[in-house]
Design an enzyme around this catalytic site. Structure first.
Site, PDB file in Angstrom:
ATOM      1  N   SER A 136       0.836  -1.200   0.000  1.00 14.67           N
ATOM      2  CA  SER A 136       0.000   0.000   0.000  1.00 14.67           C
ATOM      3  C   SER A 136       0.878   1.259   0.000  1.00 14.67           C
ATOM      4  CB  SER A 136      -0.955  -0.044   1.204  1.00 14.67           C
ATOM      5  OG  SER A 136      -1.947   0.938   1.087  1.00 14.67           O
TER       6      SER A 136
ATOM      7  N   ASP B 112      -9.948  -5.601  -3.557  1.00 19.32           N
ATOM      8  CA  ASP B 112      -9.366  -4.565  -2.699  1.00 19.32           C
ATOM      9  C   ASP B 112     -10.326  -3.378  -2.643  1.00 19.32           C
ATOM     10  OD1 ASP B 112      -7.819  -2.338  -1.753  1.00 19.32           O
ATOM     11  OD2 ASP B 112      -5.993  -3.384  -2.335  1.00 19.32           O
TER      12      ASP B 112
ATOM     13  N   HIS C  74      -7.347  -5.903   0.691  1.00 22.40           N
ATOM     14  CA  HIS C  74      -6.189  -5.059   0.983  1.00 22.40           C
ATOM     15  C   HIS C  74      -5.451  -5.493   2.246  1.00 22.40           C
ATOM     16  CE1 HIS C  74      -4.109  -1.292  -0.045  1.00 22.40           C
ATOM     17  NE2 HIS C  74      -4.043  -0.997   1.239  1.00 22.40           N
TER      18      HIS C  74
END
Length: 283
Positions: free
Chosen positions: A148, A226, A260
């Site tokens: 991320s 995600d 995620h």
């Protein structure tokens, strides 16, 4: 460096340290996994950069990377995601996407952030010197990866420093911070309103600038479920530019159904470590 924890893991040692950072002007905490091979020889190192709200502990406790690192003989170095301490400024409203836990791996130029938020220099200069002075690191054999915000850091830091990192990988990276909410908030706060300055920390801008030039091997994994995939412009814009440039050493994989979270990271971290080991061990 002061050792604050040490645990046996797969024949190696998972350790945690604190140290005074001159670059960040505060006390920092980091984790190091020493594979069993490090008892007899120098080993290559993989730097892991974590995402928003994380510390060094998230990856250590959730990714399950130690088993594979022990097999491959790879050291893992996991720094924190931002400077810490009472004297370090934080988001005035306590927001999770700015300030502590959200350093974005940039060198801040705007007050009051510029006194502490210099994560780019910390990762690329101070941390490697610290690691090589305290651990049996094989010279010239380092790779970088992250998740991320840390994926954004790995891509930008890796591409800007090809002499330092043999390979790059990322999970769900923020690849276009100049045009997504997370990135615009952080970059405008830390760097000011001149968007031309932001380009140095935007992996899409960087690879556009490097058309026709060599870029290290890159592996990216992105979950199709995600929750931030579209809203924060994860992965796809970078993939599209890479395809336009016909870069055969950039492998972008879309994993159906994955989100995620660290469940996603844990599912594919073995692939990433084996990818890095191949390039770290190449002559």
């Amino acid at each position: 460096m002061q050792k604050i924890a040490s645990n046996q893991s797969f024949g190696g040692l998972q350790q945690r340290f604190t140290h005074t950072s001159e670059v960040l002007n505060c006390e920092m905490t980091l984790a190091v996994y020493l594979p069993p091979q490090a008892q007899q020889q120098n080993v290559p190192v993989v730097y892991w950069l974590s995402g928003l709200t994380c510390t060094d502990e998230n990856f250590v406790q959730k990714a399950g990377a130690q088993r594979v690192a022990a097999e491959l003989g790879v050291m893992l170095v996991i720094p924190d995601t931002s400077p810490r301490g009472e004297e370090v400024p934080d988001a005035p409203d306590g927001a999770y996407d700015l300030g502590k836990g959200a350093g974005f791996y940039v060198n801040a130029s705007q007050a009051p952030w510029d006194q502490h938020y210099r994560m780019y220099d910390y990762i690329t200069i101070e941390l490697p010197k610290l690691i090589t002075s305290h651990f049996p690191v094989k010279p010239g054999k380092a790779a970088i990866c992250g998740h991320s915000m840390g994926g954004h850091g790995a891509l930008t830091i890796g591409m800007r420093n090809p002499e330092k990192y043999c390979s790059i990988s990322a999970f769900s990276p923020i690849v276009a911070p100049s045009t997504c909410d997370w990135g615009r908030k952080a970059l405008s706060t830390y760097l000011g309103d001149d968007e031309s300055v932001w380009a140095a920390y935007d992996s899409c801008k960087l690879i556009e600038q490097r058309e026709g030039q060599h870029v290290q091997p890159i592996l990216i994994d992105q979950g199709t479920s995600d929750e931030f995939f579209d809203s924060q412009l994860l992965t796809r814009p970078f993939d599209e530019i890479s395809q336009q440039q016909q870069r055969d050493n950039i492998d972008v994989r879309y994993q159906p159904g994955y989100d995620h979270s660290y469940f996603f990271v844990a599912s594919f971290i073995e692939d990433h470590l084996r990818f890095h080991a191949k390039h770290l061990n190449a002559q």
